[in-house]
Write a protein that holds these residues in place. Structure first.
Motif, short mmCIF file in Angstrom:
data_model
loop_
_atom_site.label_atom_id
_atom_site.label_comp_id
_atom_site.label_asym_id
_atom_site.label_seq_id
_atom_site.Cartn_x
_atom_site.Cartn_y
_atom_site.Cartn_z
N ASP A 286 2.67 9.44 -15.34
CA ASP A 286 1.91 10.68 -15.17
C ASP A 286 2.11 11.15 -13.73
O ASP A 286 1.44 10.66 -12.81
N VAL A 287 3.06 12.08 -13.56
CA VAL A 287 3.38 12.53 -12.21
C VAL A 287 2.23 13.29 -11.59
O VAL A 287 2.19 13.49 -10.37
N ALA A 288 1.27 13.75 -12.38
CA ALA A 288 0.13 14.46 -11.84
C ALA A 288 -0.84 13.50 -11.16
O ALA A 288 -1.68 13.91 -10.37
N THR A 289 -0.74 12.19 -11.48
CA THR A 289 -1.60 11.19 -10.88
C THR A 289 -0.81 10.42 -9.83
O THR A 289 0.18 9.76 -10.14
N LEU A 290 -1.25 10.50 -8.57
CA LEU A 290 -0.54 9.82 -7.51
C LEU A 290 -0.86 8.33 -7.52
O LEU A 290 -2.00 7.94 -7.80
N PRO A 291 0.12 7.49 -7.24
CA PRO A 291 -0.15 6.05 -7.18
C PRO A 291 -1.12 5.73 -6.06
O PRO A 291 -1.10 6.37 -5.00
N ASN A 292 -1.96 4.75 -6.29
CA ASN A 292 -2.95 4.36 -5.29
C ASN A 292 -2.32 3.49 -4.21
O ASN A 292 -1.43 2.69 -4.46
N LEU A 293 -2.81 3.66 -2.99
CA LEU A 293 -2.48 2.77 -1.89
C LEU A 293 -3.74 2.03 -1.47
O LEU A 293 -4.84 2.56 -1.60
N LEU B 281 2.38 -2.16 9.92
CA LEU B 281 2.44 -1.94 8.48
C LEU B 281 2.74 -0.47 8.25
O LEU B 281 2.02 0.40 8.74
N ALA B 282 3.81 -0.19 7.50
CA ALA B 282 4.21 1.19 7.21
C ALA B 282 3.66 1.59 5.85
O ALA B 282 4.04 1.01 4.83
N PHE B 283 2.78 2.58 5.83
CA PHE B 283 2.22 3.14 4.61
C PHE B 283 3.01 4.41 4.28
O PHE B 283 3.04 5.35 5.08
N ILE B 284 3.66 4.43 3.11
CA ILE B 284 4.49 5.55 2.69
C ILE B 284 3.82 6.25 1.51
O ILE B 284 3.51 5.61 0.50
N GLY B 285 3.64 7.57 1.61
CA GLY B 285 3.04 8.33 0.51
C GLY B 285 1.54 8.17 0.46
O GLY B 285 0.90 7.85 1.46
N PRO B 286 0.98 8.37 -0.75
CA PRO B 286 1.65 8.62 -2.04
C PRO B 286 2.19 10.04 -2.14
O PRO B 286 1.73 10.94 -1.44
N ALA B 287 3.17 10.21 -3.03
CA ALA B 287 3.81 11.51 -3.20
C ALA B 287 4.17 11.72 -4.66
O ALA B 287 4.20 10.78 -5.45
N ASP B 288 4.45 12.98 -5.02
CA ASP B 288 4.79 13.32 -6.40
C ASP B 288 6.14 12.76 -6.80
O ASP B 288 6.36 12.42 -7.97
N ILE B 289 7.08 12.68 -5.84
CA ILE B 289 8.42 12.20 -6.16
C ILE B 289 8.80 11.14 -5.14
O ILE B 289 8.30 11.10 -4.01
N ALA B 290 9.71 10.25 -5.55
CA ALA B 290 10.18 9.20 -4.66
C ALA B 290 10.94 9.80 -3.48
O ALA B 290 11.59 10.84 -3.59
N GLY B 291 10.84 9.15 -2.34
CA GLY B 291 11.56 9.60 -1.16
C GLY B 291 10.86 10.68 -0.38
O GLY B 291 11.48 11.34 0.46
N SER B 292 9.59 10.91 -0.64
CA SER B 292 8.84 11.92 0.09
C SER B 292 7.47 11.34 0.43
O SER B 292 7.17 10.19 0.13
N GLY B 293 6.67 12.13 1.08
CA GLY B 293 5.33 11.66 1.41
C GLY B 293 5.15 11.40 2.89
O GLY B 293 6.12 11.27 3.66
N VAL C 3 12.06 9.01 3.21
CA VAL C 3 13.32 9.31 2.51
C VAL C 3 14.16 8.05 2.31
O VAL C 3 15.07 8.04 1.49
N ARG C 4 13.85 6.99 3.04
CA ARG C 4 14.59 5.74 2.92
C ARG C 4 14.00 4.82 1.85
O ARG C 4 14.57 3.76 1.57
N ILE C 5 12.86 5.22 1.25
CA ILE C 5 12.17 4.37 0.30
C ILE C 5 12.25 4.99 -1.10
O ILE C 5 11.78 6.10 -1.31
N ASP C 6 12.84 4.26 -2.03
CA ASP C 6 12.98 4.75 -3.40
C ASP C 6 11.71 4.43 -4.19
O ASP C 6 11.71 3.61 -5.12
N ALA C 7 10.62 5.09 -3.80
CA ALA C 7 9.33 4.88 -4.46
C ALA C 7 8.41 6.03 -4.07
O ALA C 7 8.60 6.69 -3.05
N ARG C 8 7.41 6.26 -4.91
CA ARG C 8 6.43 7.32 -4.62
C ARG C 8 5.38 6.85 -3.63
O ARG C 8 4.73 7.66 -2.97
N SER C 9 5.18 5.55 -3.53
CA SER C 9 4.29 4.99 -2.52
C SER C 9 4.73 3.57 -2.24
O SER C 9 5.30 2.89 -3.10
#
Length: 287
Positions: A30-37, A70-82, A106-112
């Motif tokens: 569900d791309v409308a729901t962002l993954p939790n961090l 600790l690097a926190f990436i995202g959360p974002a709708d698509i991988a490589g952003s956020g 952009v270096r991380i192939d994940a939404r978060s």
């Protein structure tokens, strides 16, 4: 009402198709729901050890003695952003002062994701420069900062804290695309003494020894992880930047040839000297 045989078959096929469609909808993300961090997370810390050792139950990694983050990436709708946040050992976000790491997502192939590593500024030989790092963290201009990642704690809303180190590192290699500003620190199994000797020769702070089966214990200083300093380097691995035995003025040059691009004096990516140094260590390393 009487149903013809063909009507029954068509109806059954319709219901099977509908059930497949519903199942497919449930399985699709569900791309409308962002993954939790995680709201908060503290780094796991090693206990110091005086002497290097060999062990097939451990992975050994070079440590530059930079700033643990600790690097926190995202959360974002698509991988490589956020957005990117970089929390030091005291829980402060140092990302606003390090514009070169703003595009780390952009270096991380994940939404978060949450990665563990250290922030370093290195000289042309790939050795940590603690003074330059402190200057950059204080908002000053200078050489670029690189993030050296060695663990993956969270991915696309899923915690990896209870997974063994081997599995976390394997996942890190799959999702991290090394670039100018980030490198996945390689490791070697078993050969702790050889890596420590090479680290001393190259003038870096020390070696981390981590049990391959160890979970990640946030905020815990554990014997599952050991830090073996080089020479008179710090025996405490954590928030403070430390110098390696050969990193000060007048230090001996490291053995081995430097990368020609580094010797040219031309501007180089933050990670280039680190990669060149890693190639001179007894490690398994994929560019």
């Amino acid at each position: 009402m009487k149903w013809a045989r063909g009507d029954v078959a068509e109806s059954s096929g319709y219901h099977r198709s509908t059930m497949r469609d519903q199942l497919s909808l449930r399985l699709e993300p569900d791309v409308a729901t962002l993954p939790n961090l995680p709201a908060t997370l503290r780094p796991m810390l090693p206990r110091p050890l005086a002497e290097p050792f060999d062990s097939t139950a451990h992975l050994f990694e070079p440590s530059w003695g930079g700033l643990r983050a600790l690097a926190f990436i995202g959360p974002a709708d698509i991988a490589g952003s956020g957005d990117v946040r970089l929390f030091d050992g005291e829980g402060r976000d140092v990302a606003p002062t390090l514009s070169e790491l703003a595009g780390l997502a952009v270096r991380i192939d994940a939404r978060s994701a949450v990665l563990d590593g250290e922030l370093v500024v290195v000289d042309a030989a790939g050795r940590a420069d603690a003074d330059e790092l402190a200057r950059r963290l204080a908002g000053g201009r200078g050489r670029p900062v690189a993030f050296l990642a060695f663990d993956l704690l969270h991915i696309d809303g899923r915690s990896l804290l209870t997974a063994p180190l081997d599995r976390r590192r394997e996942q890190l290699r799959r999702v991290l695309r090394p670039g100018d500003e980030v490198v996945a620190v390689p490791a070697i199994a078993g050969e702790g003494r050889a890596l420590h000797e090479a680290a001393a020769a190259q003038g870096i702070a020390g070696v981390m020894a981590r049990q391959r089966s160890s979970p990640y214990l946030p905020g815990v200083r554990s014997r599952l992880w050991r830090f073996i300093a080089v020479g008179e380097g710090s025996t405490a691995y954590g928030a403070a930047a430390t110098r390696g035995a050969a990193s000060g003025p007048g230090a001996a040059a490291p053995s081995g040839d430097l990368d020609p691009d580094l010797e040219s004096g031309l501007p180089t990516p933050a990670s280039a000297p680190v990669v060149a140094l890693i190639r001179r260590l007894p490690l398994l390393f994929d560019d």
